[in-house]
Design an enzyme around this catalytic site. Sequence first.
Site, PDB file in Angstrom:
ATOM      1  N   GLY A  59      45.880  38.903  42.787  1.00 39.39           N
ATOM      2  CA  GLY A  59      45.054  39.252  41.640  1.00 39.39           C
ATOM      3  C   GLY A  59      45.703  38.821  40.346  1.00 39.39           C
ATOM      4  N   ASP A 170      41.993  53.833  29.906  1.00 42.72           N
ATOM      5  CA  ASP A 170      41.488  52.580  30.476  1.00 42.72           C
ATOM      6  C   ASP A 170      41.091  52.793  31.927  1.00 42.72           C
ATOM      7  OD1 ASP A 170      40.721  49.926  30.438  1.00 42.72           O
ATOM      8  OD2 ASP A 170      42.700  49.173  31.003  1.00 42.72           O
TER       9      ASP A 170
END
Length: 628
Positions: A59, A170
């Site tokens: 990722g 977040d």
Amino acid sequence: MAGERPPLRGPGPGETPVEGPGGAGGGPGRGRPSSYRALRSAVSSLARVDDFDCAEKIGAGFFSEVYKVRHRQSGQVMVLKMNKLPSNRSNTLREVQLMNRLRHPNILRFMGVCVHQGQLHALTEYMNGGTLEQLLSSPEPLSWPVRLHLALDIAQGLRYLHAKGVFHRDLTSKNCLVRREDGGFTAVVGDFGLAEKIPVYREGARKEPLAVVGSPYWMAPEVLRGELYDEKADVFAFGIVLCELIARVPADPDYLPRTEDFGLDVPAFRTLVGNDCPLPFLLLAIHCCSMEPSARAPFTEITQHLEQILEQLPEPTPLAKMPLAKAPLTYNQGSVPRGGPSATLPRSDPRLSRSRSDLFLPPSPESPPSWGDNLTRVNPFSLREDLRGGKIKLLDTPCKPATPLPLVPPSPLTSTQLPLVASPESLVQPETPVRRCRSLPSSPELPRRMETALPGPGPSPVGPSTEERMDCEGSSPEPEPPGPAPQLPLAVATDNFISTCSSASQPWSARPGPSLNNNPPAVVVNSPQGWAREPWNRAQHSLPRAAALERTEPSPPPSAPREQEEGLPCPGCCLSPFSFGFLSMCPRPTPAVARYRNLNCEAGSLLCHRGHHAKPPTPSLQLPGARS
């Protein structure tokens, strides 16, 4: 052995930490500053990049690239989060300091630190299920009990985080990771780079809003408007994640309907939900997405409701005995129920054990769902140029000094009544003794002995049941009571990590493989447009502060008085590019003269030198070196 460095360890039972000769404390008898303890613990848990092999890129994010690696000595599989931007160094250190103090089954476990070419990289546990966003976009069948358990895992992790006096800021489906085990799923919360202390707004005092940060699709309306916000912003983000879980759609407004004021379009969202969805689960998601922050319940109540919904859920029926509907609900069918959040849905069929969203694949990005002829699709994030359609990440100042986050319980919250099923009695959490300390609360902890630095069976990590609540007020007049320092859970042969020297500077290359980039390419560091005249707009000063962080000033004269909390240079050659001044609360520059024992990487002073080997072993597969 002559020339060999004594092992690093914390103060033993009954010992009082004092400074050695030439230390920052100014002489024997003075207590070590917390910045020194944090720095020494960070050095003791360092790893070299070439201690890992089998690097596989799994990722990429805004600031880092994520690799699946295997430790050569222990064979343990971990995740190496390599920082790409030198300006994000302090945010990475904040995240490492916070993760090192968190111990919870639903919080991503911290494994160690790796330094390579002046950059700090975190090592965490490997989650074999990927992100929650990837799981929801896959054809994997997810029954309602599975989805409720995933939601409960995330809520429990955030309840623990808020109890420590910190909120995430977040929370997204990208930052919730999934572990596959025994045919089930477990969700954990990660990525604490934007975490912040929960603010306390008192009457009559000056109230300064926090910076506007986060991922716009999950950000609360009060955050996007630049108003005062607190931990209830995490509750709104959790509500958006619940909507993703219920309808199995992305948070993009092209799929998840939103209103012009950044709220949830409840009538349009209900057209995406099948009749088999548990009504309390749907109402909980709608409640968490309330526009008014005071109307959102804290996570202590949210976890209670999720547990009660799971208890009242009917027993699942095998798939072979499930009656299929003649005309399954699709994304473009169904009428829009009116009446607001309190409007009732048709009662779910207790014989259904799986969501109807499992009967067909999630929508493709090329074909957004239709919400009816009389509804207009609204993307409020495209109406503001500073949000750029929502496909960005808003940051504060990625290069600001890393202020450690105090892990203290917040002030008591006012209970908010949920318009759901009747709540059980409140969860009674056992009270733990409060230990007062004068150190930085999120500083890493020291291992007591040298055994964590050598391979072999190590002690198991400290679990949540053995930790203490920290009351770390800077004004506390009480000294820290003597006692054994808790051991830092490092990966040895089990779940711990070994202590090695600093990183070499040779470049690395990754194994070719598929790259999963789940984040948008753009990054915005400034605040929304039109706020430049506000005095609290801290985000627009990122570039000057970045230059100030890299500037090194000469040390003060020896006769000048020194404070106890002062920035210390890194004693290791691997950390020479670091100033580490932001470990301390003292604003004075870092002294240029090293005042501690040199921790160079000569063979004679290594903690674990390689014996009679002429050359260190070279890795078979290498990671790319971080740009400094």
